[in-house]
Design an enzyme around this catalytic site. Structure first.
Site, PDB file in Angstrom:
ATOM      1  N   ASP A  53      16.207  74.787  55.958  1.00 14.31           N
ATOM      2  CA  ASP A  53      17.254  74.588  56.957  1.00 14.31           C
ATOM      3  C   ASP A  53      17.627  75.891  57.667  1.00 14.31           C
ATOM      4  OD1 ASP A  53      18.831  72.278  54.703  1.00 14.31           O
ATOM      5  OD2 ASP A  53      17.314  71.957  56.232  1.00 14.31           O
ATOM      6  N   ALA A  54      17.672  76.978  56.907  1.00 12.94           N
ATOM      7  CA  ALA A  54      18.072  78.256  57.499  1.00 12.94           C
ATOM      8  C   ALA A  54      17.052  78.689  58.556  1.00 12.94           C
ATOM      9  CB  ALA A  54      18.185  79.316  56.414  1.00 12.94           C
ATOM     10  N   GLU A 136       9.454  32.419  50.879  1.00  9.70           N
ATOM     11  CA  GLU A 136      10.607  32.985  51.591  1.00  9.70           C
ATOM     12  C   GLU A 136      10.140  33.959  52.659  1.00  9.70           C
ATOM     13  OE1 GLU A 136      11.528  34.690  47.720  1.00  9.70           O
ATOM     14  OE2 GLU A 136      11.957  36.582  48.752  1.00  9.70           O
ATOM     15  N   LYS A 138       9.371  37.210  54.797  1.00  7.14           N
ATOM     16  CA  LYS A 138       9.184  38.624  54.487  1.00  7.14           C
ATOM     17  C   LYS A 138       9.962  39.400  55.548  1.00  7.14           C
ATOM     18  CE  LYS A 138       5.672  42.053  53.376  1.00  7.14           C
ATOM     19  NZ  LYS A 138       6.118  43.165  54.185  1.00  7.14           N
ATOM     20  N   GLU A 195      15.971  43.804  50.789  1.00 10.93           N
ATOM     21  CA  GLU A 195      15.604  44.461  52.034  1.00 10.93           C
ATOM     22  C   GLU A 195      16.845  44.758  52.878  1.00 10.93           C
ATOM     23  OE1 GLU A 195      12.414  44.970  52.007  1.00 10.93           O
ATOM     24  OE2 GLU A 195      11.726  45.314  54.062  1.00 10.93           O
ATOM     25  N   LYS A 335       0.907  36.991  56.137  1.00  9.94           N
ATOM     26  CA  LYS A 335       1.365  37.616  57.374  1.00  9.94           C
ATOM     27  C   LYS A 335       1.227  36.681  58.568  1.00  9.94           C
ATOM     28  CE  LYS A 335       2.384  41.879  56.207  1.00  9.94           C
ATOM     29  NZ  LYS A 335       1.793  42.944  56.916  1.00  9.94           N
ATOM     30  N   CYS A 440     -25.705  61.891  67.514  1.00 10.03           N
ATOM     31  CA  CYS A 440     -24.315  62.224  67.245  1.00 10.03           C
ATOM     32  C   CYS A 440     -23.758  63.029  68.414  1.00 10.03           C
ATOM     33  CB  CYS A 440     -24.222  63.032  65.950  1.00 10.03           C
ATOM     34  SG  CYS A 440     -22.575  63.717  65.677  1.00 10.03           S
ATOM     35  N   CYS A 443     -22.923  66.842  66.902  1.00  6.49           N
ATOM     36  CA  CYS A 443     -23.923  67.826  66.467  1.00  6.49           C
ATOM     37  C   CYS A 443     -25.311  67.531  67.027  1.00  6.49           C
ATOM     38  CB  CYS A 443     -23.969  67.899  64.944  1.00  6.49           C
ATOM     39  SG  CYS A 443     -24.715  66.462  64.169  1.00  6.49           S
TER      40      CYS A 443
HETATM   41  S1  IVH Z   1       8.867  40.879  46.899  1.00  7.77           S
HETATM   42  C1  IVH Z   1       6.879  43.211  43.424  1.00  7.77           C
HETATM   43  N1  IVH Z   1      10.038  39.596  48.854  1.00  7.77           N
HETATM   44  O1  IVH Z   1       7.754  43.873  51.474  1.00  7.77           O
HETATM   45  C2  IVH Z   1       6.933  43.061  44.888  1.00  7.77           C
HETATM   46  N2  IVH Z   1       9.279  41.798  49.277  1.00  7.77           N
HETATM   47  O2  IVH Z   1       4.946  44.691  51.051  1.00  7.77           O
HETATM   48  C3  IVH Z   1       8.308  42.927  45.382  1.00  7.77           C
HETATM   49  N3  IVH Z   1       9.740  42.597  51.523  1.00  7.77           N
HETATM   50  O3  IVH Z   1       8.348  46.729  49.596  1.00  7.77           O
HETATM   51  C4  IVH Z   1       8.366  42.534  46.769  1.00  7.77           C
HETATM   52  N4  IVH Z   1      10.782  40.802  52.243  1.00  7.77           N
HETATM   53  O4  IVH Z   1      10.234  45.910  51.041  1.00  7.77           O
HETATM   54  C5  IVH Z   1       9.438  40.733  48.478  1.00  7.77           C
HETATM   55  N5  IVH Z   1      11.121  38.365  50.479  1.00  7.77           N
HETATM   56  C6  IVH Z   1      10.534  39.477  50.100  1.00  7.77           C
HETATM   57  C7  IVH Z   1      10.390  40.578  50.965  1.00  7.77           C
HETATM   58  C8  IVH Z   1       9.748  41.715  50.517  1.00  7.77           C
HETATM   59  C9  IVH Z   1      10.380  42.017  52.561  1.00  7.77           C
HETATM   60  C10 IVH Z   1       9.146  43.944  51.569  1.00  7.77           C
HETATM   61  C11 IVH Z   1       9.569  44.841  50.432  1.00  7.77           C
HETATM   62  C12 IVH Z   1       8.317  45.358  49.814  1.00  7.77           C
HETATM   63  C13 IVH Z   1       7.293  45.026  50.829  1.00  7.77           C
HETATM   64  C14 IVH Z   1       5.973  44.760  50.160  1.00  7.77           C
END
Ligand code: IVH
Length: 721
Positions: A53-54, A136, A138, A195, A335, A440, A443
């Protein structure tokens, strides 16, 4: 981050401000603006400050002093225009007693079916047995761990590297969604994992406010959430609208249920927010249907999600399934499809990678895809450009890609964007098929496509045959060596490696560690180079010295062996423990037949392709020479053994015959979790044979060698401690 000594700012020449000529002042203001912006980025975005920081303050002071003397030279991007000086001090570290893991990804329905089938095989399910899954959203934010003791929130931490995060307790206390106290029934200790995120509306309002106040805006809600949570001043976090969803747990003295869904219900009863789209599905079909429902709702949710997570609902099954590397076997992230955009392909550039692969990169007219400006995208390889797929089949209906074409690109998460398709109707007249170079571009050596006699296939990738003489390969290898997951030397990034390489200062990894010694006797000192100064050089040497002690997995990964990424490096490190047996084992496996070869192949997760790449690497004399030099400079640390308290830790176990209570895979994973090595054959090194009905030659061999033999029942007793 350790504080470093040094009074002068990084790279600050000794010339006093009074003595500067106007030209010098102008050049220095430019340099300071760039350098400070670089440090800001490392500090705020990468969370990896390079200087103390300094020293940082000294840079800003000097910038101010020069501006005071030459006000007419003040730049529009001057650091003095940016508010919010860097705060002092950093967050304390928190070690997660239960690591925070990541999730494996699925992209297509088939991947999810395969995930469920894999689980069925692992657990030995009879055909047709359904697997209940909790599905659920993500959430696209950042994960946090909230520790409650006797129902009271006592500590909160970020994920960090999964093992160690940052203590952001004070900031998390300002998040309204996070209760200070849990409701009735909460156990003595529980770490709630979930999250932290920002809603679209809050994100837009925050950015508008930042713009008004002249502050830098956030690129997306996730960055907004991360930047706000990692504020050193909790009152700033309090002014940022953060939210939270709980989805799991870490350490706990007692779980409120024996299912994932039951635990989530209890969390909700205790006052923790859980996602309303969480649904218990009886089987994979129902889970996939729920995925589609969530996908249809996605735009209306008001916050970013990037997929759906499926989790095996029964906790007893989760326990049996355990983990592979850093992800649980019992969960997967499905995904959403990537985002797409259309733009013009302006040029094709060929990049030469660490292993000599020639990768065509599309240079595009800039286009925004999912909130990010994209200018480069991969074209994969020569065949891909021609419209030929991996197995020689036609792709894109056989359409080739030409410079000048209008193309569709796609970007998925953090993956490099790719060119997907081409619009023939908009192809300019006279556009010619792209001719892929046969030499290449760096090279000039021949670039060839290897033919694999075993598979009868020709590699899709054209590779430079220059090996060590190819500057691009040598440089990429060095960049890999210093990269984040390898040696990660502060102050020695790609840019510096390139410059040092060009000047012949660093040609091989071991040269990095002799740099300080050589600099002493050199006439052209490092500190006199452009962009360097007394302090920054001292810091660099200190950072290099810090890495003389390095985890074995990082060492192995840094070698840049083909097919040995972070995960495989960790597997090798864990198996061999220290550098010497690894190197000796890999050398001895060169025959691809004997015991050493067998041992390499027996490592969980290491297949013949990786094993072959490892032996090939160690069959090269120049690699051995370099490793020898390197080992004179650095000492790889012994890899952490798993579960050393177990009675089977460190033992070599062989399973033979049929098992009744669990599948062979499950037994192997269990043994490895307990720190045992599992081998496929009985030898003098075997400590224990677990034999089930039908065991044959291995049992005989064990008897000959006097190795202890037990049955499955006895094994389970042993394994349970
Ligand atoms: S379960 C043991 N549930 O995704 C694994 N993760 O790629 C625990 N995330 O680091 C993860 N929504 O930050 C889980 N419904 C959900 C989630 C979730 C987002 C994120 C979490 C994790 C990452 C993994």
């Amino acid at each position: 981050m350790a504080k470093k000594q040094g009074a002068a700012g990084e790279g600050t020449p000794e010339t006093s401000v009074e003595a500067l000529t106007i030209e010098e002042a102008e050049a220095e203001l430019k340099r300071l603006a760039e350098e400070i912006a670089g440090h800001d980025k490392r500090y705020y975005e990468d969370d990896a400050p390079a200087i103390a920081d300094a020293d940082y303050d000294a840079l800003r002071q000097r910038n101010l002093a020069i501006e005071a003397r030459f006000p007419e030279l003040k730049r529009s991007d001057s650091p003095s225009e940016k508010v919010g000086a860097r705060p002092s001090g950093r967050f304390a570290k928190v070690r997660h007693s239960v690591p925070m893991l990541s999730l494996d990804n699925a992209f297509y329905d088939e991947d999810v079916h395969e995930f469920v089938a894999r689980i069925g095989r692992f657990l030995g399910f009879k055909d047709g047995r359904a697997l209940a899954l909790l599905a659920e959203p993500k959430i696209d934010g950042l994960s946090a761990s909230l520790r409650y003791e006797n129902g009271v929130f006592v500590r909160g931490a970020t994920r960090g590297d999964g093992t160690e995060g940052e203590d952001v307790t004070a900031n998390l206390r300002t998040v309204e969604d996070i209760p200070e106290k849990l409701g009735k029934g909460a156990p003595e200790v529980i770490e709630i994992r979930g999250e932290v995120y920002m809603s679209h509306a809050d994100f837009a309002a925050l950015n508008a406010r930042m713009a008004e106040e002249g502050d830098r805006q956030f690129a997306n809600p996730r960055n907004g959430a991360a930047g706000s949570l990692r504020q050193l001043d909790p009152s700033v976090t309090a002014s940022r609208p953060l939210r939270f969803f709980a989805y799991g747990w870490g350490e706990t003295t007692k779980l409120p249920s024996d299912t994932q869904s039951g635990a989530m219900e209890a969390f909700r009863d205790w006052g923790l927010p859980t996602n309303p789209f969480m649904k218990l599905c009886a089987d994979v079909e129902e889970a996939l249907a729920h995925y589609r429902e969530i996908e249809a709702e996605r735009a209306r949710l008001g916050y970013d999600i990037d997929g759906v997570v499926y989790k095996v609902n029964e906790l007893a099954l989760q326990e049996r399934l355990g983990f592979v590397s850093r992800s649980p076997r019992w969960a997967i992230a499905h995904k959403f499809p990537a985002e797409k955009a259309t733009t013009v392909l302006e040029d094709i550039e060929i990049q030469v990678g660490r292993t000599g692969a020639l990768t065509p990169v599309a240079k595009l007219a800039p286009v925004t895809v999912g909130g990010v400006v994209v200018q480069n995208a991969t074209l994969h390889n020569e065949d891909y450009i021609k419209g030929i797929g991996r197995d020689g089949e036609e792709i894109r209906g056989g359409k080739d890609i030409r410079i000048g074409d209008t193309v569709t690109i796609q970007r998925a998460g953090d993956v490099i964007p790719q060119v997907l398709d081409v619009d023939l109707a908009r192809r300019p007249k006279g556009a010619k098929p792209y001719v892929f170079p046969q030499k290449c571009p760096i090279c000039g050596s021949d670039a060839v496509r290897e033919h694999d006699p075993k598979t009868g296939r020709t590699d899709a990738v054209r590779r430079c045959t220059g090996g060590l003489i190819c500057d691009a390969q040598a440089m990429e290898r060095l960049k890999h060596f210093v990269s984040r997951d390898a040696f990660d030397i502060e102050g020695l990034g790609s840019k510096q490696v390139e410059a040092f390489w060009r000047d012949g200062l660093i040609r091989h990894p071991s040269d990095i560690f002799t740099l300080a010694e050589r600099d002493k006797g050199s006439l052209k000192k490092l500190k006199d180079r452009e962009g360097w100064g007394e302090t920054s050089v001292a810091n660099l040497f200190a950072a290099i010295d810090e890495r003389r002690d390095i985890a074995l997995a990082r060492f192995i990964y840094g070698l840049g062996i083909r097919h040995v990424g972070e995960t495989n490096a960790r597997r090798l490190a864990r198996h061999y423990g220290t550098a010497e047996p690894f190197i000796e084992g890999a050398k001895a496996a060169a025959d691809q037949a004997g015991a050493a070869w067998q041992e390499l192949n027996d490592i969980d997760g290491i297949g013949p392709v990786v094993a072959e790449a490892v032996t090939q690497f160690f069959a090269e004399e120049h690699n051995l020479e370099e490793i020898e030099k390197l080992l004179k400079q650095v000492t790889p640390r012994e890899a952490e053994k798993v579960a050393s308290s177990s009675p089977v830790a460190g033992k070599t176990v062989v399973f033979t015959g049929s098992l009744e209570k669990m599948t062979r895979d499950e037994a192997k994973a269990q043994a490895e979790r307990l720190g045992a090595k599992v081998s496929g054959s009985v030898s003098g090194k075997t400590d224990l044979v677990v034999a089930g009905p039908g065991a044959g030659s291995k049992l005989k061999k064990a008897a000959e060698l006097g190795v202890e033999v037990i049955d499955e029942e006895a094994w389970l007793k042993l394994a349970s401690g």
